[in-house]
Design an enzyme around this catalytic site. Structure first.
Site, PDB file in Angstrom:
ATOM      1  N   CYS A   1     -10.278  -7.823   1.299  1.00 16.23           N
ATOM      2  CA  CYS A   1     -10.336  -6.387   1.058  1.00 16.23           C
ATOM      3  C   CYS A   1     -11.681  -5.772   0.718  1.00 16.23           C
ATOM      4  O   CYS A   1     -12.047  -4.767   0.945  1.00 16.23           O
ATOM      5  CB  CYS A   1      -9.381  -6.211  -0.342  1.00 16.23           C
ATOM      6  SG  CYS A   1      -7.896  -6.776  -0.311  1.00 16.23           S
TER       7      CYS A   1
ATOM      8  N   ASN B   1      -5.704  -9.480  -7.444  1.00 15.52           N
ATOM      9  CA  ASN B   1      -6.033 -10.325  -6.035  1.00 15.52           C
ATOM     10  C   ASN B   1      -7.167 -10.952  -5.960  1.00 15.52           C
ATOM     11  O   ASN B   1      -7.567 -11.639  -4.876  1.00 15.52           O
ATOM     12  CB  ASN B   1      -5.577  -9.022  -4.946  1.00 15.52           C
ATOM     13  CG  ASN B   1      -6.654  -8.083  -5.052  1.00 15.52           C
ATOM     14  OD1 ASN B   1      -6.452  -7.259  -5.972  1.00 15.52           O
ATOM     15  ND2 ASN B   1      -7.281  -7.635  -4.083  1.00 15.52           N
TER      16      ASN B   1
ATOM     17  N   THR C   1       0.967  -1.241  -0.093  1.00 17.16           N
ATOM     18  CA  THR C   1       0.016   0.050  -0.198  1.00 17.16           C
ATOM     19  C   THR C   1       0.804   1.180   0.132  1.00 17.16           C
ATOM     20  O   THR C   1       0.555   2.100  -0.897  1.00 17.16           O
ATOM     21  CB  THR C   1      -1.098   0.127   1.374  1.00 17.16           C
ATOM     22  OG1 THR C   1      -1.651  -1.166   1.403  1.00 17.16           O
ATOM     23  CG2 THR C   1      -1.934   1.442   1.318  1.00 17.16           C
TER      24      THR C   1
ATOM     25  N   ALA D   1       5.762  -8.106   1.576  1.00 21.80           N
ATOM     26  CA  ALA D   1       6.388  -9.501   1.973  1.00 21.80           C
ATOM     27  C   ALA D   1       5.187 -10.507   2.576  1.00 21.80           C
ATOM     28  O   ALA D   1       5.586 -11.605   2.416  1.00 21.80           O
ATOM     29  CB  ALA D   1       7.453  -9.215   3.323  1.00 21.80           C
ATOM     30  N   HIS D   2       4.168 -10.124   3.083  1.00 22.80           N
ATOM     31  CA  HIS D   2       3.359 -10.933   3.791  1.00 22.80           C
ATOM     32  C   HIS D   2       2.634 -11.838   2.604  1.00 22.80           C
ATOM     33  O   HIS D   2       1.798 -12.770   3.076  1.00 22.80           O
ATOM     34  CB  HIS D   2       2.464 -10.316   4.820  1.00 22.80           C
ATOM     35  CG  HIS D   2       1.430  -9.525   4.042  1.00 22.80           C
ATOM     36  ND1 HIS D   2      -0.110  -9.931   4.207  1.00 22.80           N
ATOM     37  CD2 HIS D   2       1.328  -8.162   3.725  1.00 22.80           C
ATOM     38  CE1 HIS D   2      -0.921  -9.028   3.786  1.00 22.80           C
ATOM     39  NE2 HIS D   2      -0.131  -7.976   3.304  1.00 22.80           N
TER      40      HIS D   2
ATOM     41  N   THR E   1      13.839   5.182  10.615  1.00 19.90           N
ATOM     42  CA  THR E   1      14.789   3.847  11.045  1.00 19.90           C
ATOM     43  C   THR E   1      14.293   2.658  10.353  1.00 19.90           C
ATOM     44  O   THR E   1      13.152   2.198  10.262  1.00 19.90           O
ATOM     45  CB  THR E   1      14.759   3.841  12.502  1.00 19.90           C
ATOM     46  OG1 THR E   1      15.216   5.017  12.822  1.00 19.90           O
ATOM     47  CG2 THR E   1      15.661   2.622  12.933  1.00 19.90           C
TER      48      THR E   1
END
Ligand SMILES: Cc1ncc(COP(=O)(O)O)c(C=O)c1O
Length: 411
Positions: A332, A161, A80, A209-210, A248
């Protein structure tokens, strides 16, 4: 596969995947004081340098997944954020310099893309939303026909998706080679399952990544470096990630994503074959139940199968499946009782869109899992269709068009 007590079969990997055990281990090693917990920006001491080393190894792993130079890989909090940075960043940069303000995207894109485009419209940009064919594909020819002199960006997803339909990214990339517009690809659903190569004419690419057995809250925005593509950042405050994503760097998240990327590169062929076999088994079983319509008949990625059931009420069927513990659907849109914008754009009648389900197996799904879901679906359909006048008419020979188009009847 272990699961919460009420969830017997998890078929929602397009929503998210479990973290691979090796990924969890690599992440844990970056949290404690006996691990690599330093701030990678602290180059003055060993803790910082060790963390920076792990972050750079992860960057190389992700770069290998998309065949990109490492300098182009920027870490973000997920697809996102990557999508927003790409779409808003490129268009705002161009508009501020009077270099155009037209964007092309698809009507079936993820809400992150559509909402970013709507935001741009409020800022004065013009956006063309391309309708897909009934098979769910936006053609490269349609993209080429929509291009204008002031088009600054084309943003398309690789794999949808909700339907799993694969968009013709390579062909679109070829069309854009002779145009100044830059090409952003949302590859959140294809990473690790389909070959990805930024040399397909891709200038920007978003990953999450998920979706490939890495952690939630970690993603990537690839940005072309040669020649360097300029875009406005969303945040300000530091030089991390080339100033495009200051703050960071969350070492454990990034290291987890890198580990997941390494694994998925090694497993791509095996994962693809496993999912293909499961989806074929599922589709064969569902089609034997009759009155099952596949949404998205274009070439599909094998981890997503979307079907509508004739003569059932979507909510009742969802309850019947989820009650005994089958996790299906589209994370979603499932909270909203409105038909999916993707199916609507493909011309699926609302009542059928509301009776549609996304089945999304993953690495841990077995053939037995699929058979169990098929049995549950068969029982639930049988019960519901007994009372359905639509089902009776369908069995008597009425067509889908006559039953669903222009009408509001559901079951
Ligand atoms: C195609 C697509 N794009 C973007 C996203 C958003 O990804 P994230 O959860 O990392 O923000 C998703 C997640 O559902 C997706 O499927």
């Amino acid at each position: 596969m272990s699961a919460p007590a009420e969830v017997a079969v998890y078929l929602d990997h397009a929503a998210t995947t479990p973290v691979d055990p090796a990924v969890a281990e690599a992440m844990a090693a970056c949290l404690r004081d006996d691990g690599v917990f330093g701030n990678p920006a602290s180059s003055g001491h060993a803790w910082g340098r060790a963390a920076a080393g792990r972050v750079e190894r992860a960057r190389a792993a992700v770069a290998a997944l998309i065949n990109a130079p490492v300098e182009g890989v920027h870490f973000t909090s997920g697809a996102t954020e990557s999508i927003n940075t790409a779409i808003l960043g490129v268009t705002r940069f161009a508009m501020a310099r009077d270099r155009g303000g037209h964007v092309i995207t698809g009507a079936t894109e993820h809400s992150a893309t559509l909402a970013a485009c709507r935001r741009l419209e409020q800022e004065g940009a013009q956006v063309t939303y391309l309708a897909p064919d009934t098979d769910g594909r936006v053609t490269a020819e349609a993209v080429a026909a929509a291009l204008r002199d002031d088009t600054v960006l084309v943003s398309l997803m690789h794999v949808n998706n909700e339907t799993g339909v694969i968009q013709p990214i390579e062909a679109v990339g070829r069309h854009l080679r002779d145009h100044a517009a830059v090409f952003h690809v949302d590859a959140a659903q294809s990473a690790g399952l389909l070959p990805l190569d930024v040399a397909m004419g891709i200038d920007l690419l978003s990953l999450s990544a998920h979706k490939f057995y890495g952690p939630k809250g970690a993603g990537v925005l690839y940005v072309r470096q040669q020649p360097r593509l300029r875009l406005d950042p969303l945040f300000y405050g530091g030089e991390q990630e080339g100033g495009l994503r200051p703050g960071t760097v969350p070492v454990h998240q990034v290291v987890g994503m890198g580990e997941a990327a390494e694994l998925v590169v090694r497993r791509q062929e095996a994962d693809h074959a496993h999912l293909q076999a499961l989806t074929i088994r599922l589709l064969d079983g569902l089609q034997a139940l009759d009155g099952v319509i596949v949404n998205g008949t274009g070439p599909r990625c094998p981890h997503i199968l979307n079907v509508s059931f004739v003569g059932v009420h979507g909510e009742s069927l969802a309850l019947a499946l989820r009650g005994p513990g089958v996790s299906v659907g589209s994370a979603c849109t499932s909270a909203l009782a409105t038909p999916s914008h993707v199916l609507r754009a493909m011309g699926v009648p609302d009542a059928l869109a509301l009776a549609s389900f996304r089945f999304s197996p993953g690495r841990g799904t077995t053939g037995d899992d699929v058979d169990a879901v098929l049995n549950m679906a068969a029982d639930a359909l049988e019960q519901q269709r007994r009372r359905s006048t639509i089902w009776a008419a369908f069995r008597a020979g009425a067509t889908i068009d006559s039953l669903y188009r222009g009408g509001t009847r559901v079951a």
